[in-house]
Design an enzyme around this catalytic site. Structure first.
Site, short mmCIF file in Angstrom:
data_model
loop_
_atom_site.label_atom_id
_atom_site.label_comp_id
_atom_site.label_asym_id
_atom_site.label_seq_id
_atom_site.Cartn_x
_atom_site.Cartn_y
_atom_site.Cartn_z
CB CYS A 1 -0.19 1.13 10.17
SG CYS A 1 -1.06 1.28 8.60
CB CYS B 1 -3.36 0.09 12.14
SG CYS B 1 -4.33 0.77 10.76
CB THR C 1 -0.92 0.04 1.23
OG1 THR C 1 -0.11 0.07 2.41
CG2 THR C 1 -1.83 -1.18 1.26
CG ASP D 1 15.08 12.04 49.76
OD1 ASP D 1 14.67 13.20 49.74
OD2 ASP D 1 14.40 11.07 50.15
NE ARG E 1 -7.20 -7.91 4.73
CZ ARG E 1 -7.59 -8.24 3.49
NH1 ARG E 1 -8.62 -9.05 3.31
NH2 ARG E 1 -6.98 -7.72 2.45
NE ARG F 1 1.60 9.85 -0.57
CZ ARG F 1 0.79 10.24 -1.54
NH1 ARG F 1 -0.48 9.84 -1.53
NH2 ARG F 1 1.22 11.04 -2.50
CB CYS G 1 -2.08 4.82 8.45
SG CYS G 1 -3.74 4.10 8.53
#
Length: 490
Positions: A43, A47, A39, A451, A50, A72, A74
């Site tokens: 992602c 996500c 694609t 401390d 699927r 790119r 999602c």
């Protein structure tokens, strides 16, 4: 089956990463991203789409690495809403400090060489470390963070797009438009039209985190130390006034109704309504305040075999180190807390705010002032506020150093260098310096070994010597700050 909680952050195991995305395990949200070759999109592990085929998946340690590889973002799982990079990436403390400086805008106008010098190294070494631990160079990371901030402001607010551009760190509308088109394939206006979120009376941002998250314990700690007039803390929400880059207003933060995130609402005071909101810096400070980039599962695993800290972290899931929105404010509060009770220091802090702070019409109950600016306190007359002469001298020296620019609350090249810088001021000892480094700078290895509370907890009620505790704490690196919090509160 091997638990996905054992996935190492820097050296990603593809098979284990694939198991994590199959399970949509929120604990790994932001620890890595999956680039899908079929694609061209990258992602988050959570996500809702699927799960892609294994052969189409490539795993990278950061969104910047995915962008640099040509993928790119999602639009469905929205990588801009993912938790940030864990506070420690292996042993790359310099990378963590550089990431904090980039979040504060160090590369929006500054040069890479300037950033490298602040970290005590050369440009080439800094690039090499980033490529090894983040998967992309510093400038690519800075560009990606501008892009993701812009995307979140486009989708989740109704700020005019010109204001979104400047709030995200872009210096021109053309660069902003080009970056959005290149990353998402559409213009900013089209993303805005596709979103349905309304911001109501303020600007709302979602700040993601990795579960578990012990919200109740964190806000209880903050409530006990809240600055009167500046902060208001309940079990349901944290609110405060702020002044940043010439803009003042109020912030309100509460757990989001859905998902593993906090929801922050930003309201600008009338006089600053026309100024550009520094939203990326606000988000970075809120992430530090609530320790949202911590990986609680990894931290607990690191202490699992320790007889002193391990059982404490096993009882309480999702412990976070309470940070600070404003380093100067926290440093003043730390000085006030030297050798007196928390309640006593809070009372005096309220007197300082009431006398020297700037009134603000916040609309929030209990929030009446902005915290005094450094120059105001450097010139202030503290007589009659219940402070000793030595404490007044320390406060004025600290304020003068910040007002002049001689001291700031950004990381140095090492924790030791920052401690040395802080302790060079009169009246600032190791305890105060480590406390400031831990909470104001987000240094996870800061540890105030002197401390008394820590020494008592380490000794089971009878305090151990400072040197003994310091030696014992070496086994807790690089997360000694979490060990300190566990000893203080659990």
């Amino acid at each position: 089956m091997k638990q996905t909680a054992d996935i190492p952050t820097p050296g990603l195991d593809p098979d284990l990463c694939y198991r994590a995305i199959q399970a949509k395990d929120a604990r790994f949200d932001g620890r890595f991203f999956v680039c899908v070759s079929s694609t061209g999109i990258y992602c988050r592990p959570v996500c809702p789409a699927r799960v892609p085929k294994r052969e189409n998946c490539r795993f990278v340690p950061s969104a910047a690495a995915a962008e640099a590889a040509g993928f790119r973002s999602c639009l469905r799982c929205r990588p801009e809403a993912a938790p940030g990079t864990p506070a420690w990436v292996g042993t790359a403390a310099s990378v963590s400090r550089a990431l904090r400086l980039i979040d504060e805008g160090a590369l929006d106008e500054g040069k890479l060489d300037d950033l490298a010098q602040r970290l005590g190294m050369g440009e080439r070494q800094l690039r090499r470390l980033f490529l090894a631990h983040v998967g992309a160079g510093p400038q690519s990371v800075a560009a990606n963070r501008r892009l993701l901030t812009a995307k979140q402001l486009i989708s989740d607010t109704r700020l005019p797009l010109a204001e979104v551009a400047y709030a995200a760190g872009y210096r021109s509308l053309r660069r902003f438009n080009d970056a959005i088109r290149q990353a998402y394939g559409v213009a900013p206006g089209e993303i805005r039209r596709a979103s349905e979120t309304a911001s109501g009376g303020g600007i709302i941002m979602r700040l993601g985190y990795r579960p578990p998250f012990d919200w109740e314990r964190l806000v209880t700690y903050l409530a006990g130390r809240a600055m009167p007039g500046v902060e208001s803390v309940t079990q349901k929400r944290y609110a405060r006034s702020f002044r940043l880059d010439g803009v003042s207003g109020t912030l309100t933060v509460a757990p989001a109704k859905k998902g593993h995130a906090l929801e922050a609402r930003v309201a600008v005071a009338g006089a600053g309504a026309g100024a550009a909101l520094p939203m990326r810096r606000i988000a970075a400070r809120l992430r530090r305040l609530f320790d949202l980039d911590a990986d609680p599962s990894a931290i607990a695993a690191a202490f699992r075999g320790d007889p002193l800290i391990g059982p404490r972290l096993a009882r309480v899931k999702g412990l976070r180190v309470p940070g600070a929105f404003d380093g100067f404010e926290l440093a003043i509060r730390a000085v006030l807390g030297q050798q007196i009770s928390v309640k006593g220091a809070t009372t005096i802090a309220g007197r300082i705010v009431a006398k020297f702070g700037e009134p603000i019409d916040s609309g929030e109950e209990g929030i009446t002032h902005l915290f005094p600016a450094p120059r105001r306190l450097a010139d202030a007359d503290f007589a009659g506020l219940g402070l000793t002469g030595g404490r007044i001298s320390t406060l004025k020296s600290l304020a003068a150093a910040v007002a002049s620019g001689a001291l700031d609350f950004s990381p140095r090249e090492t924790l030791e260098a920052k401690i040395a810088e802080l302790t060079a001021l009169p009246g600032i000892g190791e305890w105060t310096a480590h406390y400031v480094a831990l909470r104001a700078l987000g240094e996870p290895d800061a540890f105030p070994a002197s401390d008394l509370g820590l020494r008592k907890a380490a000794g089971g009620g009878a305090p151990v010597a400072t040197k003994e505790l310091e030696l014992l704490s070496q086994d807790w690196r690089p997360w000694r700050g979490y060990a300190a919090l566990a000893l203080w509160t659990l």
